[in-house]
Design a protein around this motif. Sequence first.
Motif, PDB file in Angstrom:
ATOM      1  N   PRO A 122     -46.458  12.857 -46.560  1.00 45.95           N
ATOM      2  CA  PRO A 122     -45.947  14.034 -45.851  1.00 45.95           C
ATOM      3  C   PRO A 122     -46.013  13.873 -44.335  1.00 45.95           C
ATOM      4  CG  PRO A 122     -47.334  14.716 -47.677  1.00 45.95           C
ATOM      5  CD  PRO A 122     -47.481  13.218 -47.547  1.00 45.95           C
ATOM      6  N   PRO A 123     -45.030  14.446 -43.625  1.00 47.72           N
ATOM      7  CA  PRO A 123     -45.051  14.371 -42.161  1.00 47.72           C
ATOM      8  C   PRO A 123     -46.202  15.201 -41.602  1.00 47.72           C
ATOM      9  CG  PRO A 123     -43.328  15.864 -42.908  1.00 47.72           C
ATOM     10  CD  PRO A 123     -43.874  15.202 -44.134  1.00 47.72           C
ATOM     11  N   PRO A 124     -46.619  14.951 -40.353  1.00 51.74           N
ATOM     12  CA  PRO A 124     -47.731  15.714 -39.756  1.00 51.74           C
ATOM     13  C   PRO A 124     -47.465  17.218 -39.798  1.00 51.74           C
ATOM     14  CG  PRO A 124     -47.194  13.822 -38.405  1.00 51.74           C
ATOM     15  CD  PRO A 124     -46.110  13.907 -39.437  1.00 51.74           C
ATOM     16  N   PHE A 125     -48.499  17.982 -40.077  1.00 49.32           N
ATOM     17  CA  PHE A 125     -48.366  19.433 -40.190  1.00 49.32           C
ATOM     18  C   PHE A 125     -48.394  20.058 -38.794  1.00 49.32           C
ATOM     19  CE2 PHE A 125     -50.668  18.688 -44.442  1.00 49.32           C
ATOM     20  CZ  PHE A 125     -49.479  18.336 -45.057  1.00 49.32           C
ATOM     21  N   THR A 126     -47.245  20.035 -38.171  1.00 47.37           N
ATOM     22  CA  THR A 126     -47.167  20.444 -36.763  1.00 47.37           C
ATOM     23  C   THR A 126     -47.510  21.910 -36.559  1.00 47.37           C
ATOM     24  OG1 THR A 126     -44.779  20.737 -37.102  1.00 47.37           O
ATOM     25  CG2 THR A 126     -45.499  18.658 -36.143  1.00 47.37           C
ATOM     26  N   ARG A 127     -47.217  22.761 -37.533  1.00 42.87           N
ATOM     27  CA  ARG A 127     -47.517  24.181 -37.307  1.00 42.87           C
ATOM     28  C   ARG A 127     -49.019  24.440 -37.295  1.00 42.87           C
ATOM     29  NH1 ARG A 127     -45.191  24.547 -42.487  1.00 42.87           N
ATOM     30  NH2 ARG A 127     -46.655  25.028 -44.169  1.00 42.87           N
ATOM     31  N   ALA A 128     -49.796  23.479 -37.769  1.00 39.89           N
ATOM     32  CA  ALA A 128     -51.252  23.582 -37.716  1.00 39.89           C
ATOM     33  C   ALA A 128     -51.821  22.670 -36.629  1.00 39.89           C
ATOM     34  CB  ALA A 128     -51.856  23.214 -39.064  1.00 39.89           C
ATOM     35  N   ASN A 129     -50.937  22.159 -35.766  1.00 42.80           N
ATOM     36  CA  ASN A 129     -51.343  21.275 -34.665  1.00 42.80           C
ATOM     37  C   ASN A 129     -52.088  20.044 -35.172  1.00 42.80           C
ATOM     38  OD1 ASN A 129     -50.297  22.990 -32.582  1.00 42.80           O
ATOM     39  ND2 ASN A 129     -52.090  24.311 -32.849  1.00 42.80           N
ATOM     40  N   SER A 130     -51.645  19.531 -36.319  1.00 39.21           N
ATOM     41  CA  SER A 130     -52.264  18.337 -36.876  1.00 39.21           C
ATOM     42  C   SER A 130     -51.408  17.113 -36.562  1.00 39.21           C
ATOM     43  CB  SER A 130     -52.405  18.483 -38.394  1.00 39.21           C
ATOM     44  OG  SER A 130     -52.894  17.289 -38.970  1.00 39.21           O
ATOM     45  N   GLU A 131     -52.065  15.973 -36.428  1.00 42.97           N
ATOM     46  CA  GLU A 131     -51.362  14.715 -36.201  1.00 42.97           C
ATOM     47  C   GLU A 131     -51.103  13.961 -37.506  1.00 42.97           C
ATOM     48  OE1 GLU A 131     -52.582  13.203 -31.804  1.00 42.97           O
ATOM     49  OE2 GLU A 131     -54.081  12.878 -33.377  1.00 42.97           O
ATOM     50  N   SER A 132     -51.479  14.569 -38.623  1.00 44.46           N
ATOM     51  CA  SER A 132     -51.352  13.860 -39.900  1.00 44.46           C
ATOM     52  C   SER A 132     -50.814  14.783 -40.992  1.00 44.46           C
ATOM     53  CB  SER A 132     -52.719  13.301 -40.329  1.00 44.46           C
ATOM     54  OG  SER A 132     -53.664  14.340 -40.454  1.00 44.46           O
ATOM     55  N   GLY A 133     -50.301  14.167 -42.083  1.00 42.52           N
ATOM     56  CA  GLY A 133     -49.961  14.875 -43.290  1.00 42.52           C
ATOM     57  C   GLY A 133     -51.103  14.726 -44.278  1.00 42.52           C
ATOM     58  N   HIS A 134     -50.936  15.287 -45.474  1.00 42.95           N
ATOM     59  CA  HIS A 134     -52.067  15.285 -46.397  1.00 42.95           C
ATOM     60  C   HIS A 134     -51.587  15.395 -47.837  1.00 42.95           C
ATOM     61  CE1 HIS A 134     -55.516  17.275 -48.546  1.00 42.95           C
ATOM     62  NE2 HIS A 134     -56.113  16.256 -47.987  1.00 42.95           N
ATOM     63  N   ALA A 135     -52.384  14.832 -48.761  1.00 34.02           N
ATOM     64  CA  ALA A 135     -52.101  14.899 -50.194  1.00 34.02           C
ATOM     65  C   ALA A 135     -53.373  15.281 -50.929  1.00 34.02           C
ATOM     66  CB  ALA A 135     -51.588  13.545 -50.695  1.00 34.02           C
ATOM     67  N   ASP A 136     -53.303  16.318 -51.758  1.00 35.61           N
ATOM     68  CA  ASP A 136     -54.496  16.818 -52.445  1.00 35.61           C
ATOM     69  C   ASP A 136     -54.451  16.601 -53.946  1.00 35.61           C
ATOM     70  OD1 ASP A 136     -56.040  19.073 -53.965  1.00 35.61           O
ATOM     71  OD2 ASP A 136     -56.940  19.078 -51.968  1.00 35.61           O
ATOM     72  N   ASP A 137     -53.437  17.187 -54.631  1.00 38.19           N
ATOM     73  CA  ASP A 137     -53.403  17.147 -56.087  1.00 38.19           C
ATOM     74  C   ASP A 137     -51.992  16.825 -56.557  1.00 38.19           C
ATOM     75  OD1 ASP A 137     -54.359  17.377 -58.697  1.00 38.19           O
ATOM     76  OD2 ASP A 137     -53.961  19.516 -58.805  1.00 38.19           O
ATOM     77  N   VAL A 138     -51.883  16.363 -57.815  1.00 36.24           N
ATOM     78  CA  VAL A 138     -50.590  15.966 -58.379  1.00 36.24           C
ATOM     79  C   VAL A 138     -50.496  16.411 -59.833  1.00 36.24           C
ATOM     80  CG1 VAL A 138     -50.279  13.962 -56.869  1.00 36.24           C
ATOM     81  CG2 VAL A 138     -51.515  13.702 -59.025  1.00 36.24           C
ATOM     82  N   PHE A 139     -49.258  16.515 -60.320  1.00 35.94           N
ATOM     83  CA  PHE A 139     -49.008  16.889 -61.711  1.00 35.94           C
ATOM     84  C   PHE A 139     -47.659  16.305 -62.119  1.00 35.94           C
ATOM     85  CE2 PHE A 139     -47.704  19.480 -65.265  1.00 35.94           C
ATOM     86  CZ  PHE A 139     -48.877  19.882 -65.889  1.00 35.94           C
ATOM     87  N   ASP A 159     -38.309  25.423 -37.589  1.00 32.90           N
ATOM     88  CA  ASP A 159     -39.133  26.543 -38.046  1.00 32.90           C
ATOM     89  C   ASP A 159     -40.508  26.103 -38.542  1.00 32.90           C
ATOM     90  OD1 ASP A 159     -38.563  25.337 -40.459  1.00 32.90           O
ATOM     91  OD2 ASP A 159     -37.528  27.051 -41.330  1.00 32.90           O
ATOM     92  N   ASN A 160     -40.706  24.783 -38.723  1.00 33.43           N
ATOM     93  CA  ASN A 160     -41.958  24.210 -39.216  1.00 33.43           C
ATOM     94  C   ASN A 160     -42.349  24.748 -40.597  1.00 33.43           C
ATOM     95  OD1 ASN A 160     -42.598  22.390 -37.179  1.00 33.43           O
ATOM     96  ND2 ASN A 160     -43.536  23.975 -35.897  1.00 33.43           N
ATOM     97  N   ARG A 161     -41.373  25.276 -41.327  1.00 40.48           N
ATOM     98  CA  ARG A 161     -41.634  25.788 -42.672  1.00 40.48           C
ATOM     99  C   ARG A 161     -40.639  25.244 -43.694  1.00 40.48           C
ATOM    100  NH1 ARG A 161     -45.548  29.451 -42.695  1.00 40.48           N
ATOM    101  NH2 ARG A 161     -46.120  30.441 -40.716  1.00 40.48           N
ATOM    102  N   SER A 162     -39.795  24.357 -43.245  1.00 42.64           N
ATOM    103  CA  SER A 162     -38.857  23.692 -44.143  1.00 42.64           C
ATOM    104  C   SER A 162     -38.631  22.277 -43.605  1.00 42.64           C
ATOM    105  CB  SER A 162     -37.527  24.448 -44.223  1.00 42.64           C
ATOM    106  OG  SER A 162     -36.946  24.597 -42.944  1.00 42.64           O
ATOM    107  N   VAL A 163     -38.107  21.391 -44.457  1.00 39.70           N
ATOM    108  CA  VAL A 163     -38.007  19.986 -44.084  1.00 39.70           C
ATOM    109  C   VAL A 163     -36.561  19.476 -44.235  1.00 39.70           C
ATOM    110  CG1 VAL A 163     -40.398  19.435 -44.605  1.00 39.70           C
ATOM    111  CG2 VAL A 163     -38.656  19.234 -46.399  1.00 39.70           C
ATOM    112  N   THR A 164     -36.299  18.392 -43.534  1.00 42.85           N
ATOM    113  CA  THR A 164     -35.057  17.653 -43.657  1.00 42.85           C
ATOM    114  C   THR A 164     -35.365  16.264 -44.174  1.00 42.85           C
ATOM    115  OG1 THR A 164     -33.976  18.855 -41.853  1.00 42.85           O
ATOM    116  CG2 THR A 164     -33.064  16.707 -42.416  1.00 42.85           C
TER     117      THR A 164
END
Length: 465
Positions: free
Chosen positions: A402-419, A455-460
Amino acid sequence: MFERARARSSLFLLAVLFGLGATAAAEGPPQTKILGEGKERQPGYGEIENFRLVSYSDLDGWDQVAEFRVSRDGKFAYTSNYQGASIVDVSDPEKPRVVSRIKNDPTVQSQYIDVLGNILVVNQEAVRNPAVKSWQPGIRLYDIGDPAKPREVGFFKTDDPPGRGVHGLWLHEDPKQGKFAFVSTSKQGYFGNILVIVDITDPANPKEAARWWFPGQWTAGGEKPEENWIADGGLREGLPKIWVYLHDVTTYKDRAYLSYRDQGVIILDISDIRKPSMISQIKWSPPEEGNTHSVGVVVPAHGGRPDIIIATDEITSAIHCPFGYMHIIDVRYEKNPVQISTFRLPLNRFCPPDRPGRRFGIHDIDRLIKGNIVFSAWENSGFWAVDISDPYRPKSAGYFVPPPFTRANSESGHADDVFTHDNGLFYASSSDPGGGFWILRYAPGVKGTVSWRPDNRSVTVNYEK
C-alpha cells in the motif's frame, strides 16, 4: 504436493536454516540501498504485481482495520476497528459499503473478531492507558441475523484488572460438542495470557468449558515461571528473555494450533474440548527471536488432518534483525513437527535503516489455506502471495505494498490481516492510522502502481501495458 526423499529434504532444511545466516555473517550488512540497488529488489510503497485492485474503503473514517472475516456467501465482511467493529456489504466488491457499527466503551479496544453462523464475537482488551482503572475484559457476542442491526446477546467476562483481557480469538464448531470460542486472555493467578475455551452454544449464556496453559504459567497453583520468562511483550526485551504468552489460536477438525510467542507453535488435541491435551511443540527461540503470531492450516485434499501448517513470527522492531518471516512445518507425524523451509523477503534479512517504516516482518496469514497460494500480510512490506506448490521451495507469486498513508502523515503503508475467499477474491486490511480495507483479485502478469487521489480517501491504479 508433498513427495520428497528424506535425504533431499534434510539437506534442503540444513541449507535453509544455516546457509542464509552464514552468508549474512560473512558479508555483513549490505552497504547499498535495497530499493532497486541491492542484490534482491524489495518493492516500494504503492507497487503492485500479479494482483488487480478491485476496490478500497476507509470504512467511513474507521480506517484502522485489523482482523476481519468474510461471510461464506461473500456478501458481508466483518471487521474489527480498535474502537469497535464494522459490518460491510461487499456483495458488490467494487463498492464496499458500511451497513452497521458496534462501538466499544473507550476503556477497551478490539483487534480480533470472528463469526459463526449468525453470531459475531469481538474481543475486549484494555487500552494501554495507566489512567484506566475499571473496565470489562472478555468477549461480546452479537446476533447478526440482520447485519444492519447487530444486537448484543451475551457477554463473557474473562478477568479482572490489572489483567488486559482478551487478545486473539477463534470460533470453533464441533457437530457433537457444540460451539466454542477459543480465546487468549489474561487470568488472575496466571503468568501471561493462557487459553480459555468458552462454550457459546447458547450465546446468551456463555460459560467456560476448559482452559489450558503452558507448564509454569499457573502461579496461583504453585507453578514457577522460568527466570528468563517475560509476561508482557509490549515491553519486549528480546533474547535471552523469553515471552511466554498465548497470542492466538487456529482450530481445524479436532486440533488446535496455538501461537505461543517465544514458545512457538503448540498442537493440542481437542477431540474432547473440555479436556484439551498437548500433542507437541515446535519452537526456534532460542537461537532465533520467536514471537509466533499466528498459524495457517493448509487444508488437505485428502480430507483428514493437515500435512502442513505455516507459522508467522511478529518480529518487527528495528532493534530485532532479522525481522519475522514464514515457517513451513511438516505435521504429518504431529508428535514431531519439522520445519521444512522458510520464506523471507529481502528486507527480512538486511533490515536497511534507510527505508521509511520500520516494521518489515510478517504479521498475519490466511488461516485456512486452500490450494497452493498463501496470502500473507507483512506490515510495512505489504501483502504477499507465496507459492507453496513445492513446500520445500516456496517462492513469491505476487505482492501489493500500500502507498504511504498521507492523510495520517505517515511515510509508509501497512498490511495487517488477509482473507482468501472461495469466490476468488483476496481481502486485506491495514490497521495503521490512515489504513483501510482492500479487495484484490489475483492476476498473474499484471504490474502497476497505486497512489492516493487528492481526497486521500480513494486511490488510482496505473497498470503497465
